[in-house]
Design a protein around this motif. Structure first.
Motif, mmCIF file in Angstrom:
data_model
loop_
_atom_site.group_PDB
_atom_site.id
_atom_site.type_symbol
_atom_site.label_atom_id
_atom_site.label_comp_id
_atom_site.label_asym_id
_atom_site.label_seq_id
_atom_site.Cartn_x
_atom_site.Cartn_y
_atom_site.Cartn_z
ATOM 1 N N ASN A 189 -4.827 37.509 -30.553
ATOM 2 C CA ASN A 189 -3.411 37.252 -30.308
ATOM 3 C C ASN A 189 -3.218 36.171 -29.253
ATOM 4 O O ASN A 189 -2.309 35.346 -29.363
ATOM 5 C CB ASN A 189 -2.688 38.538 -29.911
ATOM 6 N N ALA A 190 -4.090 36.133 -28.250
ATOM 7 C CA ALA A 190 -4.005 35.083 -27.233
ATOM 8 C C ALA A 190 -4.255 33.718 -27.863
ATOM 9 O O ALA A 190 -3.545 32.755 -27.582
ATOM 10 C CB ALA A 190 -5.010 35.350 -26.115
ATOM 11 N N SER A 191 -5.245 33.630 -28.746
ATOM 12 C CA SER A 191 -5.539 32.362 -29.415
ATOM 13 C C SER A 191 -4.414 31.951 -30.353
ATOM 14 O O SER A 191 -4.075 30.779 -30.445
ATOM 15 C CB SER A 191 -6.846 32.457 -30.202
ATOM 16 N N LEU A 192 -3.839 32.916 -31.040
ATOM 17 C CA LEU A 192 -2.721 32.605 -31.938
ATOM 18 C C LEU A 192 -1.499 32.125 -31.166
ATOM 19 O O LEU A 192 -0.809 31.203 -31.586
ATOM 20 C CB LEU A 192 -2.352 33.829 -32.782
ATOM 21 N N GLU A 193 -1.217 32.745 -30.037
ATOM 22 C CA GLU A 193 -0.074 32.336 -29.220
ATOM 23 C C GLU A 193 -0.234 30.913 -28.711
ATOM 24 O O GLU A 193 0.726 30.165 -28.623
ATOM 25 C CB GLU A 193 0.124 33.295 -28.039
ATOM 26 N N ASN A 194 -1.469 30.517 -28.387
ATOM 27 C CA ASN A 194 -1.729 29.161 -27.912
ATOM 28 C C ASN A 194 -1.604 28.132 -29.025
ATOM 29 O O ASN A 194 -1.571 26.945 -28.774
ATOM 30 C CB ASN A 194 -3.134 29.052 -27.302
ATOM 31 N N ASN A 195 -1.547 28.586 -30.268
ATOM 32 C CA ASN A 195 -1.553 27.677 -31.410
ATOM 33 C C ASN A 195 -0.347 27.915 -32.321
ATOM 34 O O ASN A 195 -0.450 27.780 -33.526
ATOM 35 C CB ASN A 195 -2.856 27.863 -32.199
ATOM 36 N N LYS A 196 0.769 28.313 -31.747
ATOM 37 C CA LYS A 196 1.948 28.612 -32.557
ATOM 38 C C LYS A 196 2.430 27.390 -33.310
ATOM 39 O O LYS A 196 2.495 26.292 -32.767
ATOM 40 C CB LYS A 196 3.078 29.120 -31.671
ATOM 41 N N VAL A 197 2.766 27.595 -34.581
ATOM 42 C CA VAL A 197 3.340 26.512 -35.379
ATOM 43 C C VAL A 197 4.838 26.532 -35.167
ATOM 44 O O VAL A 197 5.480 27.569 -35.230
ATOM 45 C CB VAL A 197 2.985 26.705 -36.873
ATOM 46 N N SER A 198 5.399 25.373 -34.914
ATOM 47 C CA SER A 198 6.820 25.305 -34.579
ATOM 48 C C SER A 198 7.728 25.539 -35.779
ATOM 49 O O SER A 198 8.829 26.028 -35.650
ATOM 50 C CB SER A 198 7.126 23.948 -33.942
ATOM 51 N N ASN A 199 7.276 25.200 -36.987
ATOM 52 C CA ASN A 199 8.154 25.305 -38.142
ATOM 53 C C ASN A 199 7.533 26.238 -39.180
ATOM 54 O O ASN A 199 6.780 25.810 -40.039
ATOM 55 C CB ASN A 199 8.393 23.904 -38.725
ATOM 56 N N ASN A 200 7.878 27.503 -39.120
ATOM 57 C CA ASN A 200 7.316 28.487 -40.032
ATOM 58 C C ASN A 200 7.860 28.366 -41.451
ATOM 59 O O ASN A 200 7.255 28.852 -42.376
ATOM 60 C CB ASN A 200 7.579 29.910 -39.522
ATOM 61 N N SER A 201 9.014 27.738 -41.659
ATOM 62 C CA SER A 201 9.609 27.668 -42.981
ATOM 63 C C SER A 201 8.745 26.858 -43.949
ATOM 64 O O SER A 201 8.658 27.185 -45.116
ATOM 65 C CB SER A 201 11.022 27.084 -42.900
ATOM 66 N N THR A 202 8.099 25.794 -43.481
ATOM 67 C CA THR A 202 7.253 24.996 -44.365
ATOM 68 C C THR A 202 5.995 25.760 -44.749
ATOM 69 O O THR A 202 5.472 25.583 -45.827
ATOM 70 C CB THR A 202 6.855 23.658 -43.712
ATOM 71 N N ILE A 203 5.534 26.618 -43.890
ATOM 72 C CA ILE A 203 4.334 27.401 -44.178
ATOM 73 C C ILE A 203 4.663 28.517 -45.163
ATOM 74 O O ILE A 203 3.991 28.684 -46.157
ATOM 75 C CB ILE A 203 3.742 27.997 -42.887
ATOM 76 N N SER A 204 5.693 29.277 -44.899
ATOM 77 C CA SER A 204 5.990 30.456 -45.705
ATOM 78 C C SER A 204 6.302 30.128 -47.164
ATOM 79 O O SER A 204 6.067 30.944 -48.037
ATOM 80 C CB SER A 204 7.131 31.256 -45.081
ATOM 81 N N ALA A 205 6.782 28.922 -47.454
ATOM 82 C CA ALA A 205 7.102 28.551 -48.830
ATOM 83 C C ALA A 205 5.845 28.455 -49.692
ATOM 84 O O ALA A 205 5.849 28.856 -50.847
ATOM 85 C CB ALA A 205 7.851 27.224 -48.842
#
Length: 165
Positions: free
Chosen positions: A120-136
């Motif tokens: 979770n620490a590694s994921l938080e450091n690498n958050k993607v700013s735009n989740n809408s493009t990923i989820s599609a």
């Protein structure tokens, strides 16, 4: 008592020796480069993969006989742009493993908790700013096939190793 005092004297002598050499190294360019390399290089080598700690703990729990669950297991061959949602899926499923460990009093509970904490620490450091493009384009976690714990861990390890290349 005498041995203890000798150790203190020896440590102080070493301290003085190192201190004088350290100051000499600071006076020239080569010394500064050596100090920089000694301080910087080991950190970069150890920090090559931000998932290294997670990988170590996965190796520790992969043979656990205490954990008997079926988990949504993401494909190891997902597109590069789906890598973060895949990792998030694995860590979501690790929460299920934590619950299972609490219920069954697993011997590997602490290792599982470490995976979650470090991941979770590694994921938080690498958050993607735009989740809408990923989820599609990418699948939701629940869309993946449920597999047993051993297969889940094997896939998780493959995904992390792919991420660390």
């Amino acid at each position: 008592q005498k041995t203890y005092l000798k150790n203190i004297c020896l440590q102080y002598q070493l301290y003085l020796l190192l201190k004088s050499h350290f100051l000499c190294l600071l006076k020239n360019e080569t010394g500064l480069i050596i100090i920089f390399l000694c301080a910087y290089v080991p950190k970069t080598a150890a920090g090559h993969c931000r998932w290294a700690e997670v990988l170590k703990d996965l190796e520790l729990i992969k043979t656990s006989k205490d954990i008997d669950v079926r988990l949504y297991t993401a494909n190891t061959d997902e597109d590069k742009e789906c890598q973060e949602p895949v990792m998030r899926c694995f860590f979501l499923e690790m929460k299920v493993v934590v619950q299972e460990c609490h219920i069954k009093k697993c011997s590997k509970t602490q290792d599982v908790l470490n995976i979650l904490k470090n991941g979770n620490a590694s994921l938080e450091n690498n958050k993607v700013s735009n989740n809408s493009t990923i989820s599609a384009k990418c699948k939701e976690c629940e869309e993946y096939e449920e597999k047993n714990f051993t297969e889940f861990i094997q896939s998780f390890v493959k995904v992390i190793q792919k991420e660390c290349k």
